[in-house]
Write an enzyme that holds these catalytic residues in place. Sequence first.
Site, PDB file in Angstrom:
ATOM      1  CD  GLU A   1       3.109  -0.927   4.594  1.00 16.69           C
ATOM      2  OE1 GLU A   1       4.013  -0.160   4.264  1.00 16.69           O
ATOM      3  OE2 GLU A   1       2.996  -1.377   5.761  1.00 16.69           O
TER       4      GLU A   1
ATOM      5  CB  ILE B   1      -0.933   0.002   1.224  1.00 16.48           C
ATOM      6  CG1 ILE B   1      -1.832  -1.234   1.207  1.00 16.48           C
ATOM      7  CG2 ILE B   1      -1.780   1.267   1.261  1.00 16.48           C
ATOM      8  CD1 ILE B   1      -2.710  -1.382   2.435  1.00 16.48           C
TER       9      ILE B   1
END
Length: 710
Positions: free
Chosen positions: A621, A579
Amino acid sequence: MDPLVRVALGVQHGLARASGIAICLGLGTLLVFRQAGSLAPFWDLGICVVLAASLTYRVIVRFRSLQPDAKARVDLELFAHLVVAVEMALQTFGGLASPVSAVIYVVLMLAAAFARPAASLGTLLFTMLLETGLHLVPESGLGWTHLWPRLGLCVVFTGLNLWVFRAEITRVRRLSRAHVDAELKKVKEAARSYRLLGAPGGALERGPSTLRDGERAMHSGVEEIRAAQQFGLELLRRSLGLRTALLLWLDATGNRLHIQEASTLEGALNPGPFNAKDGIIGAALAQGKPVSLEGPRAARHIPYYVGPAAIGAVSAVPVLERGMPRGVLVVDRLEDRPFRAADEELLLAATRFILRAIDNERVFIQLERSKQEQGKLYRAVDRLAAATSEAQVIEAAVNSAREFAAFDFAVVTLFDRTRGEHEIRAASGEGTELLVGRRYAQNQGLVSMVVANRHPLPYRGEHEPMRQMVFARGIDAPPLPSLLVLPLLVHERALGTLVLGSKRKSAFGEAVRTTLEVLASHLAVSLDNARLLKRLEELATIDGLTGLLNKRAFLESAQQKLRSAQRFGKSVSMLVCDIDFFKKVNDTYGHDVGDVVIRGFADVLRQIKRDIDIVGRFGGEEFVILCEETSEQGAVQLAERIREGLEAARFTCDKGAVQVTCSVGVAGFPVAGQDWDSLFKSTDEALYASKRGGRNRVTLWTTRLQGQAA
């Protein structure tokens, strides 16, 4: 299994089954050529050797234990070989037209008597075919004139023997079965009269294996009691100088008596039944104490002799069990010598001996039954302990329950307390296909009441389908007269229920219910353990935040798939997703929102991936996807769909909607690496290139990216 291998095995088995008939047809053909004079003399030795070896093998196989479907084929092969052997012997020593040629009819008779009907008819057809070939050869000099009567006699001999032998065998079997059934009925009646199997939930109310065990115990107990009674009567007869000593036993009505055991010096005895209120026998039962008579009037009170009896004295002693009459011990002697008090005391001792023998067998059968029940429970517990999944536990429990009770319907329900719902997890029996998976709320049905009260229902296992609802409206159980709903309790907490139903009335007696309750408690513990084990496995392999594979579980699965790809030359691609600016999301919105974003990204990955792809969270992430049977271009297309899916997603929070993007690196096996470490390194280099190139993009690894990992 490979279809080619399956076909090859089928052909192999077919050739093995047809080998015997093929040998017979081949030898029969050679006999026809031999009859025609077309074979050299040295062929005779070869035919004899092959025939002897093959016939010996068929005889050995025939007398081994065979499966029912194989016996007819082996019978056909055996008798077809015998036909060939007889025909060759006739050719060599007597000729087809000689008087000894009738021996072929003996072979057909034996086939009709001892072979299966299909094998007998097959032997007849083979014989007729061989006889036709041998007679129609011009060199035989016989032709149709001699052949027709011979074929007709073959048919007549086979048909008559089939009809006569089969009819006689059927008759003998029917008589034997009737005799066995009659004897078994007598033994059962005796066992019930002795109250060996009369208790509710006795062996005759249990499952099939228990029934066999109960019948063996019943036979053994009845024989032991009869032996003890016969010994006692014989001892009385010899010690008191009696003509006859016999035990009369009351039937279920308590009004009729029949002879249970007898020891007599002479004279035929009438087995009864006799009226329990007549004569000296009725007086002894009514008074509950010995009654004796002597002189001419003694004979008038004896109903058990066929014809007039010269009796000088008779005594009747009631057999009382806990004050209740069970029968009468009757003794008589030829001499006009009365039975004294000492004699009557000895007779009373004999009745106590008889009752003690009966009571001993009751205790023995009860102990034997308890031992069998414990053995079955131990086996059931072992099976439940070996089961590790919920489905395995339920299957083991239902199979174990069949050892204790015969039932036609079985259902396991589980109760979800958070939702207040019952779910039918497994079902067995006719018409249960549509029940599995059905859910319903807590109601006034038997299952709901059992879960709420933690007590089995209905009372005594007697079901009234018109008045009692088992599950819920629209979820119907079969209308069975016997039904038992057992709670699955763990620490007084009901996990669900075990529901058993039977088409037979009173199928779940008290003893059966008690045993099934114990089994249900073990089932509950095993189900709870299976749930805990599943939860532990999930904790060990599943990421708690996203529900995807954790790093350790993903690595194990990925390395296995890479080894498989390397062995079979399959293409595999790897994707690493990260991300963009996720730290900024945490700093701006807080870690709670960051967790929402991570879960949302996991949902996007879960929706877009294929069933054969594996997805794992590597921490923070970062997510990794391994795609089997996927080229680099296919992996790039999948990565683009993931990137577009996350970009289009919106995550709501207190500060408004949150939108994020991701960068993806893609690498293919074996170009980018031939093992996990090298392939992951290449994919990480491609991800670094996406980050460096502006983020929110997909990059495919090439050799120019080598050495540029983040």
